[in-house]
Design a protein around this motif. Structure first.
Motif, short mmCIF file in Angstrom:
data_model
loop_
_atom_site.label_atom_id
_atom_site.label_comp_id
_atom_site.label_asym_id
_atom_site.label_seq_id
_atom_site.Cartn_x
_atom_site.Cartn_y
_atom_site.Cartn_z
N SER A 120 42.73 30.42 41.34
CA SER A 120 42.81 28.96 41.16
C SER A 120 41.57 28.39 40.48
N VAL A 121 40.74 29.24 39.90
CA VAL A 121 39.49 28.81 39.29
C VAL A 121 39.59 29.00 37.77
N PRO A 122 39.31 27.95 36.98
CA PRO A 122 39.37 28.11 35.52
C PRO A 122 38.25 29.03 35.01
N TRP A 123 38.64 30.03 34.24
CA TRP A 123 37.67 30.97 33.69
C TRP A 123 38.10 31.43 32.31
N SER A 124 37.15 32.01 31.62
CA SER A 124 37.41 32.60 30.30
C SER A 124 36.54 33.84 30.18
N ARG A 125 36.62 34.49 29.03
CA ARG A 125 35.84 35.70 28.81
C ARG A 125 34.70 35.43 27.84
N ALA A 126 33.54 35.98 28.16
CA ALA A 126 32.40 35.89 27.25
C ALA A 126 32.71 36.74 26.02
N SER A 127 32.32 36.28 24.85
CA SER A 127 32.72 36.93 23.61
C SER A 127 32.11 38.31 23.40
N GLY A 128 30.91 38.55 23.88
CA GLY A 128 30.26 39.84 23.65
C GLY A 128 30.63 40.87 24.71
N SER A 129 30.36 40.55 25.98
CA SER A 129 30.58 41.48 27.08
C SER A 129 32.03 41.54 27.53
N GLY A 130 32.78 40.47 27.29
CA GLY A 130 34.13 40.39 27.81
C GLY A 130 34.16 40.07 29.29
N GLY A 131 32.98 39.84 29.90
CA GLY A 131 32.91 39.50 31.32
C GLY A 131 33.49 38.12 31.57
N ILE A 132 33.95 37.91 32.79
CA ILE A 132 34.50 36.62 33.19
C ILE A 132 33.37 35.62 33.38
N VAL A 133 33.55 34.40 32.83
CA VAL A 133 32.64 33.29 33.08
C VAL A 133 33.47 32.12 33.61
N LEU A 134 32.93 31.40 34.56
CA LEU A 134 33.63 30.24 35.12
C LEU A 134 33.38 29.04 34.23
N ASP A 135 34.46 28.42 33.78
CA ASP A 135 34.37 27.32 32.83
C ASP A 135 33.61 26.12 33.38
N ASP A 136 33.64 25.93 34.71
CA ASP A 136 32.97 24.76 35.28
C ASP A 136 31.70 25.13 36.04
N GLY A 137 31.09 26.27 35.68
CA GLY A 137 29.79 26.63 36.23
C GLY A 137 28.70 25.77 35.60
N LEU A 138 27.49 25.85 36.14
CA LEU A 138 26.37 25.11 35.55
C LEU A 138 26.04 25.66 34.17
N ALA A 139 26.08 26.99 34.07
CA ALA A 139 25.81 27.68 32.82
C ALA A 139 26.35 29.09 32.95
N ALA A 140 26.53 29.75 31.82
CA ALA A 140 26.91 31.16 31.82
C ALA A 140 26.14 31.85 30.71
N LEU A 141 25.79 33.09 30.98
CA LEU A 141 25.04 33.91 30.03
C LEU A 141 25.84 35.17 29.72
N ASP A 142 25.97 35.48 28.46
CA ASP A 142 26.61 36.71 28.02
C ASP A 142 25.47 37.69 27.75
N CYS A 143 25.46 38.83 28.46
CA CYS A 143 24.27 39.69 28.47
C CYS A 143 24.56 41.14 28.12
N ARG A 144 23.52 41.77 27.58
CA ARG A 144 23.52 43.21 27.32
C ARG A 144 22.43 43.82 28.19
N LEU A 145 22.75 44.93 28.84
CA LEU A 145 21.79 45.59 29.72
C LEU A 145 20.69 46.26 28.89
N GLU A 146 19.45 45.87 29.16
CA GLU A 146 18.29 46.52 28.54
C GLU A 146 17.95 47.79 29.31
N ARG A 147 17.84 47.65 30.65
CA ARG A 147 17.57 48.82 31.49
C ARG A 147 17.71 48.44 32.97
N LEU A 148 17.90 49.48 33.78
CA LEU A 148 17.90 49.35 35.23
C LEU A 148 16.59 49.93 35.74
N VAL A 149 15.94 49.20 36.65
CA VAL A 149 14.66 49.63 37.21
C VAL A 149 14.84 49.79 38.71
#
Length: 170
Positions: free
Chosen positions: A98-127
């Motif tokens: 029941s939550v409006p969402w779309s896909r980020a263009s690069g990662s294809g991850g789900i972003v919520l349309d009514d969030g404060l902000a969304a970031l489309d990200c690429r993993l640099e590294r895991l520490v």
């Protein structure tokens, strides 16, 4: 003398933190988790760091896929945050019926349309960091920006609004 784990958790609970939803799209499904250990690392280049449980499936999938989306949740997303923080949760898409969402263009991850902000990200590294990993993420796009939305915060183990008041059900 070692720090008592309960006291340590209580001390960190005094710090109000923004709440985010991290989602990863792989070939099989969408994986998501609620995170409140997020910090800005650099403006040039734009980098953020996210703390994830080292033994958790989201960290494993992120490491394999190499990209994700991160939505900064708004106050009305308290239920979403709770759903994505529970163990044994189903696919991310099923938790957002029941939550409006779309896909980020690069990662294809789900972003919520009514969030404060969304970031489309690429993993640099895991520490490795104790029982967690820090995911260092390069921000490649900002697909959502709603500066007038009210933030969802985590304070003293509860989801609250910007005044520190507990959230009420809609």
């Amino acid at each position: 003398m070692p720090v008592d784990a309960t006291e340590f958790a209580a001390a960190l609970g005094q710090y109000a933190a923004g709440v985010c939803l991290l989602t990863v799209r792989d070939d099989i499904d969408d994986v998501g988790t609620t995170v409140s250990s997020v910090m800005s690392v650099s403006a040039a280049p734009p980098l953020v760091a996210v703390g994830l449980s080292a033994e958790g499936y989201p960290a494993e999938v992120l490491g394999d896929v190499g990209s994700c989306a991160l939505t900064v949740l708004a106050a009305p997303h308290g239920i979403v945050a709770s759903r994505f923080s529970s163990a044994g949760r189903p696919s991310a898409r099923h938790l957002l019926e029941s939550v409006p969402w779309s896909r980020a263009s690069g990662s294809g991850g789900i972003v919520l349309d009514d969030g404060l902000a969304a970031l489309d990200c690429r993993l640099e590294r895991l520490v490795e960091a104790g029982d967690h990993v820090l995911a260092l993420l390069a921000v490649e796009d900002v697909p959502v920006l709603n500066p007038d939305a009210r933030p969802l915060l985590r304070l003293r183990g509860r989801y609250v609004d910007e005044s520190g008041s507990p959230l009420t059900r809609p």
